[in-house]
Design an enzyme around this catalytic site. Structure first.
Site: not given
Ligand code: FAD
Length: 522
Positions: A41, A118, A120, A124, A131, A234, A443, A477, A489
């Site tokens: 990460e 995001s 971290n 996100m 939801a 990465v 999204h 997504n 999500t």
């Molecule tokens: P992410 O959670 O975005 O995680 C991707 C991670 O990869 C990040 O931590 C990033 O730092 C890391 N990364 C990126 N590039 C690299 C790299 N090269 N090397 C190492 N690490 C890397 N979704 C819903 O379905 N319902 C909701 O109600 C909703 N509300 C939301 C409200 C807010 C305020 C926010 C910010 C988001 C919301 N979302 C919601 C969206 C939801 O958070 C995301 O759909 C979900 O987190 C996506 O998951 P993910 O694992 O694909 O990616």
């Protein structure tokens, strides 16, 4: 450990630590317990357990620090805490997220001015609203026959319930009033109901928001073969002989670069950075970054009529994170005929100023939001500029994005609908509905979309394996190929469960084969 904090080789390297990457770690820990897993990460660990939602941090100062630490190159910029508050027209990110500094709009296009990320541990989902509605009608993926079973699995991983806000004042009333105007002609599954949320209540009554920590679960944290490395960018997926062979990592603490060999690589780096990493690795299928879509969002405010403080339960306690038990969430499901999805949140403060002698009855302010399904276009895309770098040194993003005539028609219908819903629940607080700038939904989908066949219109198979690189899987997504209006999500975690099971199945059968080979050579 080759002098670094990383192993030389693992069975599975996972990029990213959001809920979809974490779903791979969880399913592999459950079903292939002997497999070695390393998760990388780029961002720091901001909560405990790693990946936990920052709203679960009771101390406001520590919570704010965790949000800032998640904001990558955007940390320090002004943020805005609710979608409705974006109405000022200022280009601001939500807490815990940050915006692209450039490349988000081009002349003659709508662009995506508030496309956000995001960085971290937990991604996100350390900041989300949680939801978790299910896709319906055309939102569903026809070539994934066991989608409902996978959505059940995803609900288990995310800890989804519809009961977290039971007892929130007026939520029955809100649903009743919405239903009175929305339910006519809808089948039961599509009627107004409580929003499924990845939230639960602790024994002491406090609300706990699910983050990647919940998805990982104890089974991952206690897996002796699982390691999570934060502050690890990465920079490249390694490919040898046409198959995935590992990852190259830049240790953000030391600045050194390392390689970790892997039999499988899973990239779950969000819908903008997963294609970025593939691009940087010179894995560039024709559909990479294309069909980018965001759910155009319309918001409106209303105030429940005919309610008074006395109607609100006296013992409703404040929870952490500024969100209180007053905040019921109602769901007006998407239908193919009305291709928008309603998320109706009760608030305990008004987004617009009210007179001093006009106190807000907790739970009586209703923030309405409709997300619209996009008219998918191949030309809508995130592209990458090899001649320019982002703040991490990766190829810079260039977003090309347009709303079509059909998108504008759907938005007009959504505006009329949101006013109708707002008037049904109470007295409108806004003169007219507000369309948020593209990117507001957070999204983003389609950029590594799955397809039934490798026809140049998709990046990966229904198991999320990249067509042109066996052993490389994509998560997030970006994998969703359909036009959805519902929050994505739950669906992307469901698709991750399928991909993880595919890897676990292959690992288990190769382990069985090597055991039987050993027996034969004895
Ligand atoms: P992410 O959670 O975005 O995680 C991707 C991670 O990869 C990040 O931590 C990033 O730092 C890391 N990364 C990126 N590039 C690299 C790299 N090269 N090397 C190492 N690490 C890397 N979704 C819903 O379905 N319902 C909701 O109600 C909703 N509300 C939301 C409200 C807010 C305020 C926010 C910010 C988001 C919301 N979302 C919601 C969206 C939801 O958070 C995301 O759909 C979900 O987190 C996506 O998951 P993910 O694992 O694909 O990616």
């Amino acid at each position: 450990m080759g002098g670094s904090r990383y192993p030389d080789a693992v069975d599975i390297a996972i990029v990213g630590s959001g809920p979809t990457a974490s779903a791979y770690a969880r399913i592999l820990s459950e079903t292939a317990p002997g497999a070695t897993i390393a998760m990388f990460e780029v961002g720091p660990t901001v909560s405990n357990p790693p990946g936990a939602h920052v709203k679960n941090i009771a101390d406001p100062e520590r919570r704010s620090l965790a949000q800032r630490a998640s904001e990558g190159s955007g940390a320090g910029a002004e943020t805005v805490s609710s979608p409705g508050a974006v109405k000022s027209g200022e280009r601001r990110a939500r807490p815990g997220t940050y915006l692209l500094p450039d490349g988000y709009v081009f002349p003659g296009e709508d662009g995506m001015p508030v496309a956000a990320m995001s960085s971290n541990v937990g991604g996100m989902a350390a900041h989300w609203t949680a939801a978790c509605p299910r896709p319906a009608g055309k939102e569903r993926i026809a070539f994934v026959p066991e989608l409902d079973q996978l959505l059940d699995d995803a609900s288990r991983l995310l800890g989804v319930t519809t009961h977290a806000f039971d007892g929130a004042p007026f939520s029955d009333l809100v649903r009743e009033r919405l239903a009175a105007v929305a339910d006519n002609g809808r089948k039961p599954a599509y009627r107004v109901q409580s929003m499924p949320l990845a939230v639960h209540r602790r024994d002491d009554g406090a609300l706990m928001w699910s983050g990647s920590d919940v998805v990982m679960g104890d089974v991952t944290r206690e897996n002796p073969h699982f390691n999570l490395f934060d502050e690890s960018l990465v920079t490249r997926v390694l490919v040898a002989g046409g198959v995935a062979a590992g990852v190259e990592i830049q240790d953000r603490r030391s600045g050194e670069t390392h390689q970790v060999a892997a039999r499988y690589v899973v990239v779950g780096a969000d819908a903008l950075r997963t294609p970025q990493l593939l691009w940087a690795s010179e894995i560039r299928p024709a559909a990479l970054g294309r069909y980018l879509n965001d759910q155009a969002q319309v918001v409106f405010g209303s105030r429940l009529r005919d309610v008074s403080e006395g109607d609100s339960p006296a013992d409703v306690q404040d929870a952490q994170g500024g969100l209180s038990a007053y905040s019921g969430v109602a769901w007006v499901p998407y239908t193919d005929e009305a291709p928008f999805h309603g998320q109706i949140m009760q608030l305990d403060a008004s987004p617009v100023p009210l007179a001093d002698d006009d106190p807000v009855v907790p739970g009586s302010i209703v923030g309405l939001g409709l997300f619209c399904a996009k008219d998918l276009q191949r030309e809508d895309r995130v592209a990458f500029d090899d001649g320019a770098r982002d703040s991490y040194g990766m190829p810079a993003m260039r977003i090309h994005y347009r709303l079509t005539e059909r998108d504008h028609d759907v938005l007009e219908r959504a505006k009329q609908e949101i006013v109708r819903l707002g008037k049904a629940v109470g007295e409108p607080l806004d003169e007219r509905p507000f369309v948020l700038p593209p990117g507001s939904s957070l999204h983003y989908q389609g950029t590594t979309r799955m397809g039934a066949t490798d026809d140049g219109e998709s990046v990966c198979s229904p198991d999320s394996q990249v067509w042109e690189v066996p052993g490389l899987f994509v998560a997030g997504n970006g994998v969703i190929p359909t036009s959805t209006a519902c929050n994505p999500t739950l669906t992307s975690v469901a698709l991750a469960v399928r991909g993880a099971r595919r890897i676990a199945g292959e690992l288990t059968s190769s382990l069985l084969l090597s055991k039987s080979d050993n027996r034969m050579t004895k």
